[in-house]
Design a protein around this motif. Structure first.
Motif, PDB file in Angstrom:
ATOM      1  N   LEU A 192      -2.074   3.809 -16.247  1.00 19.33           N
ATOM      2  CA  LEU A 192      -1.470   3.606 -14.912  1.00 19.33           C
ATOM      3  C   LEU A 192      -1.984   4.811 -14.084  1.00 19.33           C
ATOM      4  O   LEU A 192      -2.126   6.011 -14.531  1.00 19.33           O
ATOM      5  CB  LEU A 192      -0.253   3.288 -15.309  1.00 19.33           C
ATOM      6  N   TRP A 193      -2.246   4.570 -12.842  1.00 21.73           N
ATOM      7  CA  TRP A 193      -2.630   5.585 -11.985  1.00 21.73           C
ATOM      8  C   TRP A 193      -2.026   5.633 -10.816  1.00 21.73           C
ATOM      9  O   TRP A 193      -1.487   4.500 -10.389  1.00 21.73           O
ATOM     10  CB  TRP A 193      -4.253   5.251 -11.592  1.00 21.73           C
ATOM     11  N   PRO A 194      -1.709   6.618  -9.999  1.00 20.50           N
ATOM     12  CA  PRO A 194      -0.911   6.594  -8.892  1.00 20.50           C
ATOM     13  C   PRO A 194      -1.925   5.748  -7.602  1.00 20.50           C
ATOM     14  O   PRO A 194      -2.937   5.937  -7.942  1.00 20.50           O
ATOM     15  CB  PRO A 194      -0.641   8.113  -8.342  1.00 20.50           C
ATOM     16  N   ASN A 195      -1.192   5.488  -6.973  1.00 24.00           N
ATOM     17  CA  ASN A 195      -1.710   4.447  -5.760  1.00 24.00           C
ATOM     18  C   ASN A 195      -2.305   5.493  -4.581  1.00 24.00           C
ATOM     19  O   ASN A 195      -1.165   5.764  -3.683  1.00 24.00           O
ATOM     20  CB  ASN A 195      -0.680   3.450  -5.319  1.00 24.00           C
ATOM     21  N   PRO A 248       3.728   4.677  -4.123  1.00 20.60           N
ATOM     22  CA  PRO A 248       2.604   5.714  -4.624  1.00 20.60           C
ATOM     23  C   PRO A 248       2.405   5.402  -6.269  1.00 20.60           C
ATOM     24  O   PRO A 248       1.485   6.031  -6.651  1.00 20.60           O
ATOM     25  CB  PRO A 248       3.609   6.826  -4.732  1.00 20.60           C
ATOM     26  N   VAL A 249       3.178   4.396  -6.830  1.00 19.70           N
ATOM     27  CA  VAL A 249       3.054   4.137  -8.236  1.00 19.70           C
ATOM     28  C   VAL A 249       2.490   2.738  -8.487  1.00 19.70           C
ATOM     29  O   VAL A 249       2.675   2.156  -9.829  1.00 19.70           O
ATOM     30  CB  VAL A 249       4.260   4.458  -9.101  1.00 19.70           C
ATOM     31  N   PHE A 250       2.182   2.064  -7.615  1.00 17.46           N
ATOM     32  CA  PHE A 250       1.741   0.646  -7.906  1.00 17.46           C
ATOM     33  C   PHE A 250       2.860  -0.178  -8.458  1.00 17.46           C
ATOM     34  O   PHE A 250       2.544  -1.049  -9.358  1.00 17.46           O
ATOM     35  CB  PHE A 250       0.641   0.446  -8.893  1.00 17.46           C
ATOM     36  N   ARG A 298      11.748   9.626 -13.955  1.00 19.05           N
ATOM     37  CA  ARG A 298      10.267   8.832 -14.222  1.00 19.05           C
ATOM     38  C   ARG A 298       9.196   9.469 -13.001  1.00 19.05           C
ATOM     39  O   ARG A 298       8.353   8.843 -12.717  1.00 19.05           O
ATOM     40  CB  ARG A 298      10.446   7.500 -13.897  1.00 19.05           C
ATOM     41  N   VAL A 299       9.563  10.725 -12.627  1.00 21.66           N
ATOM     42  CA  VAL A 299       8.825  11.066 -11.400  1.00 21.66           C
ATOM     43  C   VAL A 299       7.348  11.609 -11.461  1.00 21.66           C
ATOM     44  O   VAL A 299       6.469  11.269 -11.024  1.00 21.66           O
ATOM     45  CB  VAL A 299       9.431  12.469 -10.747  1.00 21.66           C
ATOM     46  N   PRO A 316       0.791  -1.340  -0.038  1.00 19.43           N
ATOM     47  CA  PRO A 316      -0.083  -0.086  -0.134  1.00 19.43           C
ATOM     48  C   PRO A 316       0.898   1.432   0.122  1.00 19.43           C
ATOM     49  O   PRO A 316       0.304   2.329  -0.379  1.00 19.43           O
ATOM     50  CB  PRO A 316      -0.816  -0.243   1.355  1.00 19.43           C
ATOM     51  N   VAL A 317       2.131   1.098   0.444  1.00 19.25           N
ATOM     52  CA  VAL A 317       3.054   2.306   0.519  1.00 19.25           C
ATOM     53  C   VAL A 317       3.549   2.826  -0.861  1.00 19.25           C
ATOM     54  O   VAL A 317       4.064   4.060  -0.824  1.00 19.25           O
ATOM     55  CB  VAL A 317       3.791   2.384   1.679  1.00 19.25           C
ATOM     56  N   ARG A 321      -3.438   4.955  -1.900  1.00 17.09           N
ATOM     57  CA  ARG A 321      -3.454   4.393  -0.736  1.00 17.09           C
ATOM     58  C   ARG A 321      -2.187   4.678  -0.182  1.00 17.09           C
ATOM     59  O   ARG A 321      -1.902   4.489   1.160  1.00 17.09           O
ATOM     60  CB  ARG A 321      -3.657   2.750  -0.716  1.00 17.09           C
ATOM     61  N   SER A 322      -1.172   5.168  -0.756  1.00 15.29           N
ATOM     62  CA  SER A 322       0.298   5.365  -0.325  1.00 15.29           C
ATOM     63  C   SER A 322       0.277   6.884   0.578  1.00 15.29           C
ATOM     64  O   SER A 322      -0.120   7.880  -0.245  1.00 15.29           O
ATOM     65  CB  SER A 322       1.045   5.332  -1.395  1.00 15.29           C
ATOM     66  N   PRO A 323       0.800   6.731   1.368  1.00 18.62           N
ATOM     67  CA  PRO A 323       1.061   8.119   2.022  1.00 18.62           C
ATOM     68  C   PRO A 323       1.938   9.333   1.232  1.00 18.62           C
ATOM     69  O   PRO A 323       1.592  10.363   1.324  1.00 18.62           O
ATOM     70  CB  PRO A 323       1.687   8.029   3.314  1.00 18.62           C
ATOM     71  N   LEU A 324       2.514   8.604   0.589  1.00 12.33           N
ATOM     72  CA  LEU A 324       3.446   9.637  -0.502  1.00 12.33           C
ATOM     73  C   LEU A 324       2.641  10.286  -1.598  1.00 12.33           C
ATOM     74  O   LEU A 324       2.795  11.341  -1.678  1.00 12.33           O
ATOM     75  CB  LEU A 324       4.468   8.685  -1.082  1.00 12.33           C
ATOM     76  N   ALA A 325       1.628   9.608  -1.871  1.00  7.88           N
ATOM     77  CA  ALA A 325       0.615  10.034  -2.838  1.00  7.88           C
ATOM     78  C   ALA A 325       0.111  11.331  -2.281  1.00  7.88           C
ATOM     79  O   ALA A 325      -0.441  12.399  -2.569  1.00  7.88           O
ATOM     80  CB  ALA A 325      -0.267   9.400  -3.574  1.00  7.88           C
ATOM     81  N   TYR A 379       5.357   9.509 -12.912  1.00  8.21           N
ATOM     82  CA  TYR A 379       4.609   8.516 -12.801  1.00  8.21           C
ATOM     83  C   TYR A 379       3.688   8.627 -11.340  1.00  8.21           C
ATOM     84  O   TYR A 379       2.465   7.835 -11.010  1.00  8.21           O
ATOM     85  CB  TYR A 379       5.307   6.993 -12.320  1.00  8.21           C
ATOM     86  N   MET A 380       4.053   9.588 -10.623  1.00  6.06           N
ATOM     87  CA  MET A 380       3.107   9.860  -9.410  1.00  6.06           C
ATOM     88  C   MET A 380       2.299  10.665  -9.701  1.00  6.06           C
ATOM     89  O   MET A 380       1.443  10.850  -8.654  1.00  6.06           O
ATOM     90  CB  MET A 380       4.229  10.602  -8.245  1.00  6.06           C
ATOM     91  N   ARG A 397       7.903   0.113 -13.474  1.00 10.18           N
ATOM     92  CA  ARG A 397       6.984   1.073 -13.045  1.00 10.18           C
ATOM     93  C   ARG A 397       7.752   1.989 -11.820  1.00 10.18           C
ATOM     94  O   ARG A 397       7.497   2.761 -11.223  1.00 10.18           O
ATOM     95  CB  ARG A 397       5.918   0.500 -12.481  1.00 10.18           C
TER      96      ARG A 397
END
Lengths: 237, 490
Positions: free
Chosen positions: B174-177, A91-93, B161-162, A88-89, B179-183, B164-165, A109
């Protein structure tokens, strides 16, 4: 629970069983993994800085003082957790749970935030600190089934996913399910004492399914609730 | 002060007096203790005195900015070196995947906090003494956030590749996650940066217009001042809208700011790393941020007073009031640190307690500087003599920011180096590349600030004049009329 769902809904749920009482710490699995997965040798200087790239390591624990010394070995591959803290952490899957319960890693990725490495309690994730060069004839030994990683990306043990794919493909061509023993990761194949066993826990007749229920079962750092897919067996032989 | 006239700037302008005459006038005034605005200041002189930092440049300023640029350049060179050779040029090693870069990031986000919080809080409570600090504090937020925003970029392994965020709709599907605290962090920081920039700019509008009007013909500043002032003429309607916008923005920012640092703390608290995984981190980080931020505001105020001779504007009463706020926050931060420690001590969770033991074994010198410094700061700030002495305040506030940097460093690196799996335990000390980039961040912040002070008004002239108007008599025709001290009576 995720692990429960995998058990119910999928044909395959890959599990590794490592018998700690059989492990003699020879390190053949580490070398086999290194050769199979194109893991590059970083050299003495970087190894002393703990920047080795090996996906599988043998941890040595010493109990007592010399000469009354007891040494314990713990082979540590990626635990392929069912509820993996690394996933989950990101940010880009770049890392995700695949339907067979593996933590897949997409090198292309990855942007290298290294959060997954921080959140892994087992410390099995490796980061490419540099681009490692191979001298001229050595690149011939690279495994064509596995990509060579560049600097700035994370990598880790995949349970030799290329071998799993090949096993499943062969099984599909022959119109059957994967049989127990069809697929063998490099570490398991090279273990002289058969300490590392691999198989599909959703097949009730497989060897690992039987051993997973063993009373000698031990899960590492279970208190984090990660539900690892690597089951250790310890004590009471 | 070694000053020279910026000769081609103000050659043929009769309205703008020379720096010497402005300063001579300033020397004639005596500062009345406890008064936040000198009501006897003539408007003409006040305008010129406030804009003088912009139009007159000293030699010391050039030396200072060139030195800063060199430090920034060396940091940039280090970064390029790191991009070419890989992250291995840092001292990071498993399991210490985050090190000085993230500590520096958290530090600068922390510094950025108080600027807008102090500014909007004082605006909303209509504290009349707020006026001279507003611009300096808001600019501090904007620039420290820019500096902080660089660090995630410096930190990641593949900067190329930044994107990607970012949530870009692409063919890659593709989509950022999220769920990630970084996002979350990326969203929070960019929202905060945008809104604090807008806040700064809106506050600047009347002052830019004033500078445009006073700017002599042919001066190179005239062009961009004309564009940036957005045609401000100071009509009633414009002032009306200005008041409304700045009030709404102040409310908005006051809501955003604590949430931003809470999200930064979640980068740590949402992980399962022992020592990070605590619920106290949200408020603890916010208080820590306000602590280092208020200290930063005071440091900057003292530096501005000293560098630009703004004693008439930034007075003892402002420093004293800010120092009182600082003392309160210092106590609050100490309480939070105590809470964090006492729960770890009482629970004695083996892994968590092992981290505290390790901190004490390996980093006892830093812990002593941090905790001893904190006790010293609280003791010193308790004395009103210290609170009204710029030099002592400078010392105290710089000490606070050193302490807070140490605190951030202690949260990031040592906790990672001794975590769950004892086989991986290691040690980390920042490499020269990391140190030079962190130094460049500090220099870069001051460089941005110094350039800002030359390009745009660093003193809130319009606000100070407003304060002067509403707190005294104004002259209408031949009579003086008493005006009520409230902005609402429009």
């Amino acid at each position: 629970m995720k692990s429960f769902n995998y058990k119910r809904h999928n044909d395959y749920k890959w599990v590794m069983v490592i018998d700690l009482d059989r492990c003699n710490g020879c390190g053949a699995c580490v070398i086999a993994c290194q050769a199979e997965n194109n893991i590059l040798v970083v050299g003495e200087k970087l190894a002393l800085q703990k920047r080795t790239m090996s996906w599988l390591r043998i941890e040595r624990y010493f109990d007592g003082e010399w000469p009354n010394l007891r040494v314990a070995f713990l082979p540590m591959p990626c635990q392929q957790c069912d509820s993996a803290p690394c996933e989950p952490v990101c940010p880009v899957f770049a890392t995700y749970q695949n339907p067979e319960g593996l933590n897949a890693m997409i090198y292309n990725r990855c942007i290298g935030t290294r959060f997954c490495g921080n959140n892994c309690p087992y410390g099995v994730r490796k980061f490419n600190w540099f681009d490692y060069e191979l001298e001229s004839p050595l690149e011939e030994q690279l495994n064509p089934d596995v990509s060579v990683r560049s600097k700035g990306v994370m990598e880790k043990c995949t349970f030799c996913i290329q071998r799993i794919r090949r096993g499943k493909d062969t099984a599909k061509d022959e119109n059957r399910k994967v049989r127990d023993g069809d697929i063998m990761p490099a570490c398991s194949q090279s273990c002289p004492t058969n300490a590392i066993m691999f198989g599909n826990v959703n097949d009730p007749h497989s060897k690992v399914a039987e051993m997973a229920e063993s009373k000698r079962r031990l899960l590492l750092l279970e208190e984090h609730g990660t539900h690892p897919s690597v089951i250790y067996l310890k004590g009471g032989v | 002060m070694d000053s020279e006239k910026d000769s081609e700037d103000i050659k043929d302008d009769k309205a703008f007096a020379s720096l010497e005459s402005i300063q001579a006038e300033a020397a004639k005034r005596h500062i009345v203790a406890g008064q936040d605005i000198d009501l006897t200041m003539p408007e003409q002189w006040l305008n010129q005195y406030s804009l003088a930092p912009m139009f007159f440049t000293t030699r010391a300023y050039f030396i200072f900015t060139i030195a800063l640029s060199l430090v920034v350049a060396s940091g940039l060179a280090s970064w390029i070196y790191q991009i070419i050779y890989g992250m291995g040029v840092t001292d990071l090693r498993p399991p210490v995947f985050w090190g000085m870069y993230i500590a520096t990031f958290v530090f600068w986000v922390g510094v950025s906090h108080s600027g807008t919080i102090v500014s909007s809080l004082l605006r909303l409570t209509q504290a009349n003494w707020r006026r001279p600090i507003l611009r300096g504090a808001e600019a501090m937020t904007a620039f420290s956030l820019i500096v902080a925003g660089m660090f995630p970029l410096i930190h990641i392994g593949r900067i190329w590749r930044v994107y990607y965020m970012f949530p870009l709709p692409t063919q890659r599907e593709l989509w950022p996650n999220f769920r990630s605290p970084l996002a979350w962090d990326m969203v929070a920081i960019s929202v905060y940066l945008t809104s604090s920039m807008i806040f700064l700019f809106v506050g600047l509008l009347p002052d830019i217009a004033l500078a445009r009007d006073l700017c002599p013909k042919g001066n190179w500043r005239k062009k961009y001042l004309t564009v940036l002032s957005l045609g401000w003429r100071g009509t009633h309607r414009e002032w009306n809208v200005y008041e409304k916008v700045s009030t709404y923005l102040a409310i908005f920012i006051l809501l955003i700011a604590p949430s931003v640092h809470t999200i930064v703390s979640w980068d740590f608290a949402m992980s399962i790393t022992p020592g990070w995984h605590t619920t106290i981190f949200g408020p603890y980080f916010v208080v820590g941020a306000i602590y280092s931020g208020v200290a930063g505001v005071i440091t900057l105020m003292v530096v501005l007073r000293w560098v630009f001779d703004l004693d008439e504007i930034i007075r003892y009463v402002h420093l004293r009031n800010l120092a009182k706020l600082l003392l309160a926050i210092a106590l609050l931060w100490t309480y939070f640190y105590f809470c964090e420690f006492i729960t770890a001590w009482y629970a004695k969770n083996p892994i968590e307690w092992r981290i505290w033991e390790y901190l004490w074994e390996r980093y006892s010198h830093l812990l002593i500087i941090m905790l001893g410094g904190d006790v010293l700061v609280i003791t010193m700030l308790s004395f009103s003599k210290v609170r009204s002495s710029p030099i002592l305040l400078f010392f105290v506030t710089v000490l606070i920011n050193i302490d807070m940097y140490i605190e951030r460093y202690m949260i990031v690196a040592p906790i990672l180096s001794h975590r769950d799996n004892a086989f991986t335990w290691t040690d980390y000390f920042p490499s020269p590349v990391e140190l030079s980039i962190a130094a460049a961040a500090l220099a870069g912040f001051f460089l941005l600030y110094a350039i800002f002070a030359k390009l745009l008004p660093i003193v809130t002239v319009a606000d100070i004049r407003e304060g002067k108007v509403i707190s005294g008599d104004i002259r209408i025709g031949n009579t003086y009329v008493r005006v009520r001290a409230s902005v609402e009576e429009e």
